[in-house]
Design a protein around this motif. Structure first.
Motif, PDB file in Angstrom:
ATOM      1  N   VAL A  90     -11.912  10.075   5.632  1.00  0.00           N
ATOM      2  CA  VAL A  90     -11.758  10.069   4.170  1.00  0.00           C
ATOM      3  C   VAL A  90     -12.285   8.750   3.600  1.00  0.00           C
ATOM      4  CG1 VAL A  90     -10.073   9.958   2.283  1.00  0.00           C
ATOM      5  CG2 VAL A  90      -9.884  11.743   4.027  1.00  0.00           C
ATOM      6  N   LEU A  91     -11.894   7.629   4.239  1.00  0.00           N
ATOM      7  CA  LEU A  91     -12.355   6.321   3.751  1.00  0.00           C
ATOM      8  C   LEU A  91     -13.881   6.210   3.853  1.00  0.00           C
ATOM      9  CD1 LEU A  91      -9.730   3.870   5.303  1.00  0.00           C
ATOM     10  CD2 LEU A  91      -9.725   4.902   3.029  1.00  0.00           C
TER      11      LEU A  91
ATOM     12  N   SER B 279     -16.026   8.188   1.465  1.00  0.00           N
ATOM     13  CA  SER B 279     -16.062   7.788   0.061  1.00  0.00           C
ATOM     14  C   SER B 279     -17.260   6.881  -0.238  1.00  0.00           C
ATOM     15  CB  SER B 279     -14.751   7.090  -0.325  1.00  0.00           C
ATOM     16  OG  SER B 279     -14.694   5.799   0.259  1.00  0.00           O
TER      17      SER B 279
ATOM     18  N   ARG C 267     -20.619   5.866  -1.408  1.00  0.00           N
ATOM     19  CA  ARG C 267     -21.486   6.571  -2.348  1.00  0.00           C
ATOM     20  C   ARG C 267     -22.960   6.312  -2.034  1.00  0.00           C
ATOM     21  NH1 ARG C 267     -18.550   3.761  -6.254  1.00  0.00           N
ATOM     22  NH2 ARG C 267     -20.547   2.907  -6.920  1.00  0.00           N
TER      23      ARG C 267
ATOM     24  N   LEU D 184     -15.016  -0.245   1.771  1.00  0.00           N
ATOM     25  CA  LEU D 184     -14.534   1.039   2.302  1.00  0.00           C
ATOM     26  C   LEU D 184     -13.211   0.903   3.049  1.00  0.00           C
ATOM     27  CD1 LEU D 184     -17.914   2.449   3.717  1.00  0.00           C
ATOM     28  CD2 LEU D 184     -16.724   3.211   1.648  1.00  0.00           C
TER      29      LEU D 184
END
Ligand SMILES: [Zn+2]
Length: 285
Positions: free
Chosen positions: A198-199, A202, A204, A222
Motif C-alpha cells: 500500500v505504501l 502510493s 505517483r 513513501l
C-alpha cells in the motif's frame, strides 16, 4: 538506490534514468510507442539488475513473440551498464493508436528473465507468459510465478523536447528474511506485505520522474512512518555495449576457417550488425 524495511522483511530499489536513457534511445530511430516501451523495459532492467549480488553478473530481460507487431525486445544490465533494442513492424505499428496496450504490441508472447552469475558461471532463467496491462505487470507475475517472491513495480516515463526521463520503484517481500531461497508457495496476502504494498503503491507517476525529488527523498516520502528504513547507495547507470571490432574479431576467431570464408563479402570483410547500437561493423577476419 536500494533500501530495506527490516521490520517488514521487505527490500526495494529506486532508479531514475535521465541522460543515460536519451543516449540509449538515440541509437535508434523509434516511433513514440516503441521509445516508451523500451524506456519502460530499461527501467525495469536497471531495477532487477541492481538486485544482483554478483557485481559482474548480468541480467537479461527478453520479451518475444512470433507474430506480434513487436516480435523481440531485449535489454540487459551488467555492472551499471544498460542497453536495449526493440524489433518491430513499423507499418503495422502505424495502424495502432497512440497508446497501444501490451497485448496490441506483442499478442501472445512470453517474457524471459535470465541471471548470469559471473563468479560461478551459473545461469538461471525463468519464463512466463507475457500478460497484464504493461511490461511492469508482466514482470510482477514473473516474480510471483517463477521466484515465488511478491513484487510490486511502478514505472513512469516522461518524454518531451528536452528528452526522456524514466523512474522506477521495485519492492519485494522476502518472508522471514529469506533471501533468494525458493519458497513452497507465494503468499500475496501476508499482512506485512499488504502494508508495504500500500505504501509503495502510493508512489505517483510525477514523483518517479521528478528530477527535483531525489531518490532518497522519495523513499522517505513513501516510508517515513516505518520504524527503520535502511538506504543503500546504488551503482551509477551508464549506457554500455560490448560491441567493438576487437570483440567481433575474437568471436569470429572461434569459428572454423571455412565458416569464416562463407561469411566474408567480396571485399573480404565480415559485416556484423550490433542491434543494440544500430551499427554495422566491418571485420577483417
Ligand atoms: Zn553495440
Amino acid at each position: 538506490m536500494g533500501f530495506t524495511l527490516p521490520a517488514r522483511h521487505a527490500r526495494g530499489r529506486v532508479v531514475r534514468l535521465g541522460p543515460v536513457l536519451d543516449r540509449i534511445l538515440a541509437a535508434h530511430d523509434y516511433p513514440p510507442a516503441i521509445r516508451h516501451l523500451l524506456a519502460e523495459a530499461l527501467t525495469i532492467t536497471a531495477l532487477i539488475g541492481s538486485l544482483l549480488k554478483d557485481g559482474d553478473g548480468q541480467l537479461t530481460m527478453q520479451a518475444q513473440t512470433e507474430n506480434g507487431i513487436v516480435d523481440l525486445l531485449v535489454c540487459d544490465y551488467r555492472a551499471g551498464e544498460l542497453r536495449g533494442y526493440v524489433r518491430h513492424d513499423a507499418e503495422r505499428l502505424a495502424m495502432l493508436g497512440a497508446n497501444p496496450s501490451l497485448y496490441a504490441l506483442f499478442g501472445q508472447g512470453y517474457l524471459a528473465i535470465t541471471f548470469d552469475m559471473a563468479s560461478s558461471g551459473e545461469r538461471y532463467q525463468g519464463i512466463v507468459p507475457l500478460e497484464g496491462g504493461s511490461l511492469a505487470e508482466a514482470c510482477e507475475s514473473y516474480f510471483a510465478q517463477s521466484e515465488q517472491v511478491p513484487t510490486l513495480l511502478r514505472i513512469a516515463v516522461r518524454s518531451d523536447r528536452q528528452g526522456a526521463v524514466a523512474g522506477g520503484l521495485l519492492v519485494q517481500h522476502l518472508a522471514e528474511g529469506e533471501d533468494g531461497r525458493q519458497r513452497l508457495h507465494v503468499r500475496m496476502d501476508h499482512p506485512e506485505w499488504e502494508h508495504v504494498a500500500v505504501l509503495a503503491g502510493s508512489a505517483r507517476h510525477d514523483e518517479l520522474v521528478d528530477p527535483d525529488l531525489s531518490l532518497e527523498a522519495l523513499i522517505w516520502r513513501l516510508f517515513h512512518e516505518e520504524g527503520e528504513v535502511r538506504v543503500l547507495p546504488g551503482a551509477p547507470l551508464t549506457r554500455g555495449c560490448r560491441c567493438s571490432i576487437e570483440h567481433y574479431q575474437a568471436v569470429l576467431a572461434k569459428f572454423p576457417e571455412e565458416d569464416r570464408a562463407e561469411m566474408r563479402n567480396e571485399a573480404g570483410l565480415v559485416i556484423v550488425d550490433c542491434a543494440f547500437c544500430s551499427r554495422l561493423f566491418e571485420i577483417s577476419a
